[in-house]
Enzyme design. Structure first.
Site, short mmCIF file in Angstrom:
data_model
loop_
_atom_site.label_atom_id
_atom_site.label_comp_id
_atom_site.label_asym_id
_atom_site.label_seq_id
_atom_site.Cartn_x
_atom_site.Cartn_y
_atom_site.Cartn_z
N GLY A 8 41.02 3.67 -50.74
CA GLY A 8 41.73 2.41 -50.47
C GLY A 8 42.23 1.76 -51.75
O GLY A 8 42.29 0.53 -51.87
N ASP A 34 44.35 6.89 -51.83
CA ASP A 34 44.79 6.03 -50.74
C ASP A 34 45.56 6.89 -49.74
O ASP A 34 46.07 7.96 -50.11
CB ASP A 34 45.70 4.90 -51.27
N ILE A 35 45.68 6.42 -48.52
CA ILE A 35 46.40 7.20 -47.51
C ILE A 35 47.90 7.21 -47.79
O ILE A 35 48.60 8.13 -47.37
CB ILE A 35 46.09 6.67 -46.09
N TYR A 142 35.17 -5.66 -36.25
CA TYR A 142 35.00 -5.60 -37.70
C TYR A 142 33.53 -5.89 -38.07
O TYR A 142 32.93 -5.19 -38.88
CB TYR A 142 35.92 -6.65 -38.33
#
Ligand code: SER
Length: 320
Positions: A8, A34-35, A142
């Site tokens: 991330g 990161d993606i 979350y």
């Protein structure tokens, strides 16, 4: 901590943590992942970086092995409001990414950090000065992810001896990369809008208190916790950390000391308001102070002065 893999890395925390870690441990010793694949996203990251989808366990293992990392900082996650919109995706990404990262840490014997959140508390938690150890029955996806994550990190420590550590971050305020999909994002947006338009419409109602902290304090907390003597850590996953307990009008008042004409009004988002109402007003950070000596430095006036100055330079460089 010598060679660190960060997931991330292009998010709100990662964008600043990478630079900070590279300053402390050396550019080549911090692997940003990161993606996002597109090259333009990486221009701010001057050092090793890889595209990584954290739900791909093998890809994460391969990158960790390739760079021979000894530390993993797992930041990739969906925040609270997005998780409420897409609960199944949140479960798969937040929990799938975490278990993959813990498995890599177990196999390669890495030290491990992942953030928890004030979202790990719920409506039955004591609301004021919320203790380190207390009721945690969150009512958001979350929050369910964060409590499960805290327990999973404890489990990997107790069962496999993985050196897991974490903090419960409050809303983080920063000027480099925007947060996305969080309930506390208003406290960042209000500064951008103050500079850009001189007014802000808050989706969180008057009188709603939440904990907040400035990004330099958050980065300091991560590094301090990871450098702390393992033997002194009783609570590990995860420590309450905070500096500011504030409602929207407190931010407006702080901004007005620099911009007297600033205007705040309200248009409440029921989803994010319900999330905020389920979280504490203020949490007690004393365990972090006692066990690893952490105390945040930026109160609301100091944070506001710095945010406005930095955003002025970023958003209106010719106006100065
Ligand atoms: N800032 C986060 C959110 O609002 C809380 O951890 O989702």
């Amino acid at each position: 901590m010598k060679k660190i893999l960060v997931t991330g890395a292009l998010g709100q925390i990662g964008s600043e943590l990478i630079a900070k870690l590279r300053g402390v441990y050396g550019t080549d010793n911090v692997i940003a992942t990161d993606i996002k694949r597109e090259k333009q996203y990486w221009v701010t990251q001057s050092g090793p970086h890889e595209s990584l989808d954290v739900t791909n366990a093998q890809a994460m293992f391969d990158i960790a092995k390739k760079y021979e990392v000894d530390t993993i900082m797992h930041l990739a996650a969906l925040l609270s409001a997005t998780a409420e919109e897409k609960p199944l995706l949140a479960w798969n990404l937040n929990m799938g990414g975490l278990i993959n990262a813990l498995e890599v840490a177990r196999e390669l014997q890495c030290q491990f950090f992942t953030p928890s959140s004030i979202g790990a508390f719920g409506p039955t938690t004591p609301k004021d000065n919320t203790p380190q150890v207390t009721i945690q029955r969150p009512t958001t996806m979350y929050g369910v992810n964060k409590v499960s994550g805290e327990l999973l990190c404890d489990y990997y420590y107790l069962k496999f001896g993985v050196d897991t550590r974490g903090v419960r971050f409050p809303g983080l305020i920063s000027y480099v990369a925007p947060p996305g999909g969080g309930t506390t994002d208003y406290a960042v947006e209000i500064y951008y809008e103050a500079i850009q338009t001189g007014r802000y419409t808050s989706y969180i109602s008057q009188g709603t208190y939440m904990d907040m902290m400035y990004m330099p304090d958050a980065l300091d907390a991560i590094i301090k916790l990871m450098e702390a003597d393992s033997g002194k850590l009783v609570h590990r996953n995860a420590y309450n950390v905070t500096k500011i307990s504030a409602q929207p009008e407190d931010f407006a008042a702080a901004i007005k000391t620099h911009m007297p004409n600033f205007k705040l009004d309200y248009n409440i988002d029921p989803v994010r308001q319900a999330i905020a109402d389920s979280w504490p007003n203020s949490i007690d950070p004393s365990a972090a102070k006692e066990e690893w000596g952490f105390a945040a430095a930026y109160d609301l006036p100091k944070l506001t002065a710095d945010m406005l100055e930095k955003l002025q330079k970023k958003l209106r460089p010719n106006a100065i």
